[in-house]
Design a protein around this motif. Structure first.
Motif, PDB file in Angstrom:
ATOM      1  N   PHE A 103      14.303  -6.000 -22.363  1.00 37.40           N
ATOM      2  CA  PHE A 103      13.501  -6.209 -23.564  1.00 37.40           C
ATOM      3  C   PHE A 103      12.037  -5.870 -23.297  1.00 37.40           C
ATOM      4  O   PHE A 103      11.409  -5.110 -24.044  1.00 37.40           O
ATOM      5  N   TYR A 104      11.471  -6.416 -22.222  1.00 35.41           N
ATOM      6  CA  TYR A 104      10.046  -6.181 -21.948  1.00 35.41           C
ATOM      7  C   TYR A 104       9.778  -4.726 -21.566  1.00 35.41           C
ATOM      8  O   TYR A 104       8.783  -4.141 -21.996  1.00 35.41           O
ATOM      9  N   LEU A 105      10.645  -4.140 -20.775  1.00 31.73           N
ATOM     10  CA  LEU A 105      10.444  -2.736 -20.415  1.00 31.73           C
ATOM     11  C   LEU A 105      10.483  -1.849 -21.663  1.00 31.73           C
ATOM     12  O   LEU A 105       9.693  -0.901 -21.785  1.00 31.73           O
ATOM     13  N   SER A 106      11.374  -2.164 -22.592  1.00 30.81           N
ATOM     14  CA  SER A 106      11.480  -1.354 -23.810  1.00 30.81           C
ATOM     15  C   SER A 106      10.243  -1.482 -24.692  1.00 30.81           C
ATOM     16  O   SER A 106       9.994  -0.616 -25.535  1.00 30.81           O
ATOM     17  N   ARG A 107       9.474  -2.554 -24.491  1.00 29.37           N
ATOM     18  CA  ARG A 107       8.219  -2.728 -25.248  1.00 29.37           C
ATOM     19  C   ARG A 107       7.019  -2.167 -24.501  1.00 29.37           C
ATOM     20  O   ARG A 107       5.880  -2.303 -24.943  1.00 29.37           O
ATOM     21  N   GLY A 108       7.237  -1.550 -23.356  1.00 33.75           N
ATOM     22  CA  GLY A 108       6.157  -0.902 -22.629  1.00 33.75           C
ATOM     23  C   GLY A 108       5.492  -1.720 -21.558  1.00 33.75           C
ATOM     24  O   GLY A 108       4.496  -1.290 -20.972  1.00 33.75           O
ATOM     25  N   VAL A 109       6.013  -2.923 -21.280  1.00 36.47           N
ATOM     26  CA  VAL A 109       5.435  -3.749 -20.221  1.00 36.47           C
ATOM     27  C   VAL A 109       5.795  -3.126 -18.867  1.00 36.47           C
ATOM     28  O   VAL A 109       6.974  -2.877 -18.593  1.00 36.47           O
ATOM     29  N   ALA A 144      18.315 -13.065 -34.073  1.00 37.88           N
ATOM     30  CA  ALA A 144      17.742 -11.741 -34.366  1.00 37.88           C
ATOM     31  C   ALA A 144      16.222 -11.751 -34.336  1.00 37.88           C
ATOM     32  O   ALA A 144      15.581 -10.718 -34.175  1.00 37.88           O
ATOM     33  N   ASP A 145      15.615 -12.934 -34.490  1.00 33.99           N
ATOM     34  CA  ASP A 145      14.162 -13.065 -34.491  1.00 33.99           C
ATOM     35  C   ASP A 145      13.682 -13.265 -33.055  1.00 33.99           C
ATOM     36  O   ASP A 145      13.872 -14.317 -32.461  1.00 33.99           O
ATOM     37  N   LYS A 146      13.061 -12.256 -32.494  1.00 34.74           N
ATOM     38  CA  LYS A 146      12.602 -12.306 -31.101  1.00 34.74           C
ATOM     39  C   LYS A 146      11.073 -12.407 -31.044  1.00 34.74           C
ATOM     40  O   LYS A 146      10.446 -11.869 -30.139  1.00 34.74           O
ATOM     41  N   ARG A 147      10.454 -13.098 -32.017  1.00 34.44           N
ATOM     42  CA  ARG A 147       9.000 -13.042 -32.124  1.00 34.44           C
ATOM     43  C   ARG A 147       8.287 -13.631 -30.914  1.00 34.44           C
ATOM     44  O   ARG A 147       7.199 -13.187 -30.572  1.00 34.44           O
ATOM     45  N   TRP A 148       8.894 -14.603 -30.243  1.00 33.49           N
ATOM     46  CA  TRP A 148       8.250 -15.173 -29.059  1.00 33.49           C
ATOM     47  C   TRP A 148       8.078 -14.104 -27.976  1.00 33.49           C
ATOM     48  O   TRP A 148       7.018 -13.973 -27.367  1.00 33.49           O
ATOM     49  N   PHE A 149       9.119 -13.344 -27.750  1.00 30.91           N
ATOM     50  CA  PHE A 149       9.086 -12.321 -26.714  1.00 30.91           C
ATOM     51  C   PHE A 149       8.225 -11.128 -27.131  1.00 30.91           C
ATOM     52  O   PHE A 149       7.540 -10.528 -26.294  1.00 30.91           O
ATOM     53  N   GLU A 150       8.271 -10.799 -28.411  1.00 28.73           N
ATOM     54  CA  GLU A 150       7.385  -9.740 -28.910  1.00 28.73           C
ATOM     55  C   GLU A 150       5.922 -10.130 -28.682  1.00 28.73           C
ATOM     56  O   GLU A 150       5.097  -9.301 -28.281  1.00 28.73           O
ATOM     57  N   ALA A 151       5.601 -11.388 -28.954  1.00 28.19           N
ATOM     58  CA  ALA A 151       4.230 -11.866 -28.773  1.00 28.19           C
ATOM     59  C   ALA A 151       3.815 -11.810 -27.310  1.00 28.19           C
ATOM     60  O   ALA A 151       2.687 -11.414 -26.978  1.00 28.19           O
TER      61      ALA A 151
END
Length: 323
Positions: free
Chosen positions: A198-204, A163-170
């Motif tokens: 995941f990346y598209l949903s974060r705006g990349v 559940a911890d996706k901090r690497w990808f969030e960073a």
């Protein structure tokens, strides 16, 4: 007026039109450390042998290499700078992270917060590469002046289920802050689809996302086409890796993708290890692309314009960042 863009290499920024023939995923150095305990081929630490390999690559017509080894797991920063200078080949270095297996249980990259990881990645993209991070946390007083030119990331089953996706969030936050491309190590099409979403949903933006190793299993072409249609780059780097499939099978696959009008979405590389670099006694060497595989592609009807697109035009676009 459009913002200017350049590829950030270890010798400084390079204008896209001057980048040249590029392998989009290689490993020029990998220090003797924890990764080598997992696989002896993950040790590429003889400077003179790497220099010999890179000089052969340049003599064959190569001009640029993207080195996909991130910090904390064997990246050799000073050697990347020196070999780029001596071989006269552009080298793009990577910040970011690899698979968790590449790091010991007590490694700092396993415990830093997403914000702290983002700051590490941004520092390497804007200011310089940290040194000594295999055993110690990044220290701003221990850097080389060369900057990273991309963010390497890696997905594996462990992190998909966590559940911890901090690497990808960073990584997403660092890309949004700097305009850097994100290279995604994957081991299946499903992982590639998950990480792209995941990346598209974060705006990349999709054009900053590079999904590598998608050709390890030559299957599910419809998934490849869907990813390409979304605007991300598909990197085919299992060329000359005969434990997966033949070069002939790879050539047929690429020819089919090109027939589907996805030439502007494809990048090629060899994903070299010690066992595959000729100067280290390996089986193919960095010249395999130019000497063997591209001629094979031509026999499958691939046009010179498409080869130039994959080897020159697309890398210049994919790795260019705002200046």
């Amino acid at each position: 007026m459009a913002a200017s863009r350049a590829i950030r290499t270890v010798r400084g920024p390079v204008e896209p039109e001057r980048f040249g023939f590029c392998h989009s995923h290689e490993h020029l150095f990998l220090a003797n450390g924890h990764p080598a305990t997992l696989n002896p081929a993950l040790r590429i630490d003889d400077y003179e042998l790497t220099l010999e390999e890179l000089r052969s690559f340049r003599a064959a017509g190569g001009r640029a290499i993207v080195d996909a080894q991130p910090l904390g797991c064997g990246r050799m920063e000073a050697e990347l700078v020196r070999v780029s200078q001596e071989a006269d080949v552009h080298v793009v270095a990577s910040t970011g992270f690899h698979k968790l297996a590449f790091y010991k249980e007590n490694h700092w990259i396993r415990r830093l917060s997403a914000d702290a990881l983002r700051d590490v990645f941004v520092h390497e993209l804007r200011h310089g590469l940290f040194v000594g991070t295999d055993s110690a946390e990044p220290d701003a007083s221990a850097t080389v002046a060369a900057k990273a030119g991309q963010i390497k990331t890696a997905v594996d089953a462990e992190r998909m289920a966590d559940a911890d996706k901090r690497w990808f969030e960073a990584a997403a936050a660092a890309s949004l802050a700097t305009g850097a491309p994100i290279m995604c190590h994957t081991e299946s099409v499903e992982q590639g689809e998950w990480l792209v979403e995941f990346y598209l949903s974060r705006g990349v933006p999709p054009e900053r996302i590079i999904v590598c190793h998608l050709d390890r299993a030559l299957e599910r072409p419809e998934s490849h086409r869907r990813l390409a249609a979304r605007g991300v780059y598909l990197e085919y780097d299992t060329i000359g890796r005969f434990k997966y499939h033949s070069d002939e099978a790879e050539a047929r696959w690429i020819a089919d993708m090109l027939a589907g009008e996805f030439a502007d979405r494809l990048l090629l590389g060899l994903d070299t290890t010690r066992a595959r670099l000729r100067s280290y006694g390996g089986e193919i060497g960095l010249t395999h692309m130019i000497d063997v595989f591209l001629p094979l592609l031509r026999t499958y009807g691939v046009e010179e314009a498409h080869i130039a697109q994959m080897m020159v035009v697309n890398p210049a676009n994919a790795f260019a960042m705002p200046t």
